[in-house]
Design a protein around this motif. Structure first.
Motif, PDB file in Angstrom:
ATOM      1  N   PRO A 101       0.766  -1.097  -0.146  1.00  0.00           N
ATOM      2  CA  PRO A 101       0.126   0.121  -0.130  1.00  0.00           C
ATOM      3  C   PRO A 101       0.909   1.322  -0.022  1.00  0.00           C
ATOM      4  O   PRO A 101       0.361   2.270  -0.232  1.00  0.00           O
ATOM      5  CB  PRO A 101      -0.540  -0.214   1.318  1.00  0.00           C
ATOM      6  N   TYR A 102       2.037   1.086   0.416  1.00  0.00           N
ATOM      7  CA  TYR A 102       2.899   2.257   0.510  1.00  0.00           C
ATOM      8  C   TYR A 102       3.411   2.832  -1.088  1.00  0.00           C
ATOM      9  O   TYR A 102       3.501   4.231  -0.942  1.00  0.00           O
ATOM     10  CB  TYR A 102       4.136   1.833   1.302  1.00  0.00           C
ATOM     11  N   GLY A 152      -8.852   2.031   3.516  1.00  0.00           N
ATOM     12  CA  GLY A 152      -8.432   0.759   3.837  1.00  0.00           C
ATOM     13  C   GLY A 152      -6.913   0.687   3.843  1.00  0.00           C
ATOM     14  O   GLY A 152      -6.347   1.687   4.401  1.00  0.00           O
ATOM     15  N   ARG A 153      -6.301  -0.061   3.349  1.00  0.00           N
ATOM     16  CA  ARG A 153      -4.544  -0.217   3.379  1.00  0.00           C
ATOM     17  C   ARG A 153      -4.052   1.037   2.986  1.00  0.00           C
ATOM     18  O   ARG A 153      -3.091   1.443   3.645  1.00  0.00           O
ATOM     19  CB  ARG A 153      -4.214  -1.619   2.927  1.00  0.00           C
ATOM     20  N   ILE A 154      -4.181   1.406   1.806  1.00  0.00           N
ATOM     21  CA  ILE A 154      -3.548   2.286   1.148  1.00  0.00           C
ATOM     22  C   ILE A 154      -4.160   3.709   1.681  1.00  0.00           C
ATOM     23  O   ILE A 154      -3.146   4.488   1.996  1.00  0.00           O
ATOM     24  CB  ILE A 154      -4.020   2.497  -0.374  1.00  0.00           C
ATOM     25  N   PRO A 176     -15.458   2.821  10.042  1.00  0.00           N
ATOM     26  CA  PRO A 176     -14.121   3.306  10.513  1.00  0.00           C
ATOM     27  C   PRO A 176     -12.964   2.333  10.539  1.00  0.00           C
ATOM     28  O   PRO A 176     -13.413   1.158  10.816  1.00  0.00           O
ATOM     29  CB  PRO A 176     -14.490   3.998  11.886  1.00  0.00           C
ATOM     30  N   ASN A 177     -11.782   2.764  10.306  1.00  0.00           N
ATOM     31  CA  ASN A 177     -10.450   1.918  10.366  1.00  0.00           C
ATOM     32  C   ASN A 177      -9.939   2.524  11.588  1.00  0.00           C
ATOM     33  O   ASN A 177      -9.514   3.556  12.012  1.00  0.00           O
ATOM     34  CB  ASN A 177      -9.607   2.401   9.375  1.00  0.00           C
ATOM     35  N   PRO A 178     -10.056   1.406  12.702  1.00  0.00           N
ATOM     36  CA  PRO A 178      -9.581   1.914  14.045  1.00  0.00           C
ATOM     37  C   PRO A 178      -8.231   2.414  14.063  1.00  0.00           C
ATOM     38  O   PRO A 178      -7.671   3.057  14.942  1.00  0.00           O
ATOM     39  CB  PRO A 178      -9.413   0.465  14.766  1.00  0.00           C
ATOM     40  N   ALA A 179      -7.307   1.716  13.225  1.00  0.00           N
ATOM     41  CA  ALA A 179      -5.890   2.307  13.051  1.00  0.00           C
ATOM     42  C   ALA A 179      -5.729   3.811  12.676  1.00  0.00           C
ATOM     43  O   ALA A 179      -4.791   4.586  13.284  1.00  0.00           O
ATOM     44  CB  ALA A 179      -5.159   1.532  12.103  1.00  0.00           C
TER      45      ALA A 179
END
Length: 337
Positions: A101-102, A152-154, A176-179
């Motif tokens: 994703p980076y 998401g990941r990206i 929501p993404n907890p991270a």
């Protein structure tokens, strides 16, 4: 198994040949899969395609008539594939469900920084030994607001970079993404995100419900000095509406790695031809716009992962295994299900 890989870039070829060596017989071609090029695949049970391949019903019928039974797409997105037609024709289809994703997140920030700090204009000037600073005034990002559509990941990787800049974080997603929340992201409606963000980046898939997610109303809601970045799919932005706003002198900058009519243009050398896409021709003339040719994913790390997953997808097909990468399973699986 004999495999034909369409749309293989020069940098990509040695990586693909090394990954397939000793496993399958691979033939790479630089042409993209279209109705005209589909007959090249005759006699190949499996093919691999790039993100800009045209896999509509006509192309799929041509592939099936030539004996193709498996399609391994080297991308996460699959909006270019008629999955219903593939299933009807008995074609197995697999994709690469994830890779670094980076690569995309870092490139999205590359575009944002390029338009914010006028890097392209400055570079062009210095080539002519023009070292003036007029027109190169940028802005600090610290303390400003980053709006991320799709976390998401990206989107999460993009958010982590924004957090490193010391930005306020707004997000929009189905869940929501907890991270991201741990980094201080506040989830809001997309209307609030468009209106409040200084940098807006798109990281959602292209689906019927997200097509022209950034439409005329969304663009008008944005700040006049906002920065818009799209490194996901071109169809997320109404390009005609974007051109209208740019002609009105709005936005600090726009960075686009994708374009909704990029098929038949991106990944190809059109420098000696007259491009008849008036919208793209207008878009690239704005001094506050940077357009690149769908290269956000194009790092050795991401491409290596994409190829490795493509090899596994073909191995799974040969062995009769099914993974999360399969979009259309073999006909026997459909019957068994």
């Amino acid at each position: 198994m004999d495999i034909l890989a369409f749309g293989v870039q020069t940098d990509e070829r040695p990586l693909m040949e090394a990954a397939f060596e000793g496993r399958h017989d691979l033939r790479c071609v630089d042409v993209f899969l279209t109705e005209d090029t589909a007959p090249i695949a005759a006699g190949h049970e499996a093919i691999s395609t790039s993100v800009n391949a045209d896999l509509d019903g006509r192309v799929l019928r041509a592939l099936a008539a030539g004996g193709t039974r498996m399609i391994a797409q080297r991308s996460t997105g699959f909006n270019n594939i008629d999955l219903t037609a593939a299933q009807r024709l008995g074609l197995t289809v697999a994709r690469v469900s994830s890779y670094s994703p980076y690569s995309v997140a870092e490139f999205a920030w590359t575009l944002a920084m390029a338009v914010n700090r006028r890097v392209v204009r400055a570079s062009n000037r210095t080539r002519d030994f023009d070292f003036r600073l007029d027109g190169l005034l940028g802005r600090d990002l610290r303390g400003r607001t980053a709006g991320v559509l799709g976390t998401g990941r990206i989107g999460e990787a993009f958010t982590r970079i924004a957090h490193g800049f010391g930005m306020n974080l707004l997000g929009w997603d189905l869940a929501p993404n907890p991270a991201c929340e741990e980094l201080g992201m506040r989830y809001v409606g997309k209307e609030e995100l468009f209106a409040a963000s200084d940098v807006i980046s798109l990281h959602v898939p292209l689906l019927p419900g997200t097509r022209h997610l950034v439409d005329a109303a969304a663009l008008k809601a944005m700040k006049d000095d906002a920065i818009l970045v799209n490194s996901s799919r071109g169809g997320l932005v109404d390009t005609e509406a974007l051109v209208t706003e740019l002609r009105a002198g709005r936005f600090t900058g726009v960075g686009l790695d994708v374009y909704e009519a990029e098929a038949g243009l991106f990944f190809l050398d059109k420098s000696l031809e007259a491009v008849d896409d008036d919208t793209l021709a207008r878009l690239v003339t704005f001094p506050n716009v940077v357009v690149t040719s769908h290269q956000a994913y194009y790092t050795v790390d991401a491409v290596t992962q994409i190829i490795a997953t493509t090899v596994r997808n073909i191995d799974d097909y040969v062995a009769g295994r099914r993974s999360e990468n399969v979009l259309v399973p073999p006909p026997d699986d459909l019957i068994a299900g």
